[in-house]
Design a protein around this motif. Structure first.
Motif: not given
Length: 315
Positions: A6-23
């Motif tokens: 669950l930690g991998y999935l949540l951490a990955g999702l947060v980074l994906l959303v934040a990274g996409g927003e930054g890009v």
């Protein structure tokens, strides 16, 4: 499900959303500094940026030899965009829209979905098929940029509020872009790792995880933006977001991934592909009738998505 998965999935999702927003924010601001109009920037850089999480997840999965997860992500994301995202948005607020604004894009979505269906139903997607799809996104973006040049000043101005950055120093735009790319790469690796661990932990194939967990996870940003657009009464924007996302998922995410690494269909079966094709065909009703989407139709879309997902997990 263990806490580590669950930690991998949540951490990955947060980074994906934040990274996409930054890009999106960093690259869009740089594009406008280089002379692109706000509308052209929205149709190119922003559109590609919002597809970046799905693309990173797919490339990571493909390089690990999990082509089924990558294909399942695209097929499942497009199904989720219609059933879950559009269904929830219509439940939030019934949509009235000008069909002329999205008619051509709906036709394009149906056409590229049929092409992907043809490639997948006849086997795997190799580099030649990936090249055809990737060429399609270049043509689609180019046509839209040409159309953007003919837009009126109000239409151009409507994008200004969504794309900021000219008042920021250029180094901050570059920093946002760099951090966003790093976050995307890290998030994609964590999310795929968590998805594969989840697959082994609960006994479902990576393809089914791609069709369900990964697809829903990567479409959450679209769910939020589409629901907000519907709530504010921007029906055209809400429908356009769903249609555009489906086009980019097929042409850029599936195409570029297959161009880099040939994809096996995995456990994506004929029922999945039929639902994938028919879910997009639902929007033909808008072209034929030109009327608003009612709440009961949103409920039907959402119920259909839940029934499909439940069947796919338990089948």
């Amino acid at each position: 499900m263990t806490l580590s998965i669950l930690g991998y999935l949540l951490a990955g999702l947060v980074l994906l959303v934040a990274g996409g927003e930054g890009v999106v924010r960093g690259a869009a601001a740089l594009g406008m500094r280089l002379g692109l109009s706000s509308l052209a920037t929205g149709l190119t850089i922003v559109a590609f940026g919002t597809s970046a999480p799905e693309l990173v997840v797919n490339i990571e999965a493909a390089t690990l030899g999990e082509g089924g997860l990558a294909v399942g992500n695209v097929v499942g994301s497009n199904i989720a965009n219609i059933g879950l995202v559009l269904g929830v948005a219509v439940l939030v607020r019934p949509m009235g829209l000008d069909v002329r604004a999205v008619r051509n894009d709906i036709y394009v979505m149906l056409g590229v979905s049929a092409l992907a269906w043809f490639f997948l139903v006849n086997g795997n997607i190799g580099q030649a098929e990936g090249g055809i799809l990737a060429l399609g996104i270049i043509i689609y973006v180019w046509v839209n940029v040409l159309a953007a040049r003919r837009e009126t000043e109000p239409a151009q101005a409507s994008f200004e509020g969504a794309i900021h950055g000219r008042d920021r120093p250029v180094w901050l735009d570059l920093l946002m872009l760099g951090i966003g790319l790093v976050a995307l790469l890290a998030g994609g690796r964590l999310f795929v790792h968590g998805a594969l661990d989840l697959s082994g932990n609960i006994g479902l194939s990576p393809t089914v995880i791609g069709l369900t967990v990964v697809a829903v996870g990567t479409c959450l940003p679209e769910l939020a933006t589409t629901a907000i657009a519907a709530w504010r009464g921007y029906g055209d924007m809400a429908i356009g977001n769903v249609v555009g996302s489906n086009i980019f998922n097929v042409l850029s995410v599936l195409g570029i991934t297959a161009l880099i690494h040939p994809l096996e269909r995995g456990d994506v079966n004929l029922v999945d592909l039929l639902v994938f094709l028919l879910s997009g065909a639902v929007l033909l009703r808008l072209i034929v009738t030109g009327s608003r989407l009612a709440r009961w139709e949103g409920a039907v879309l959402l119920a259909g998505f839940c029934i499909y997902t439940g069947w796919r997990v338990t089948a």
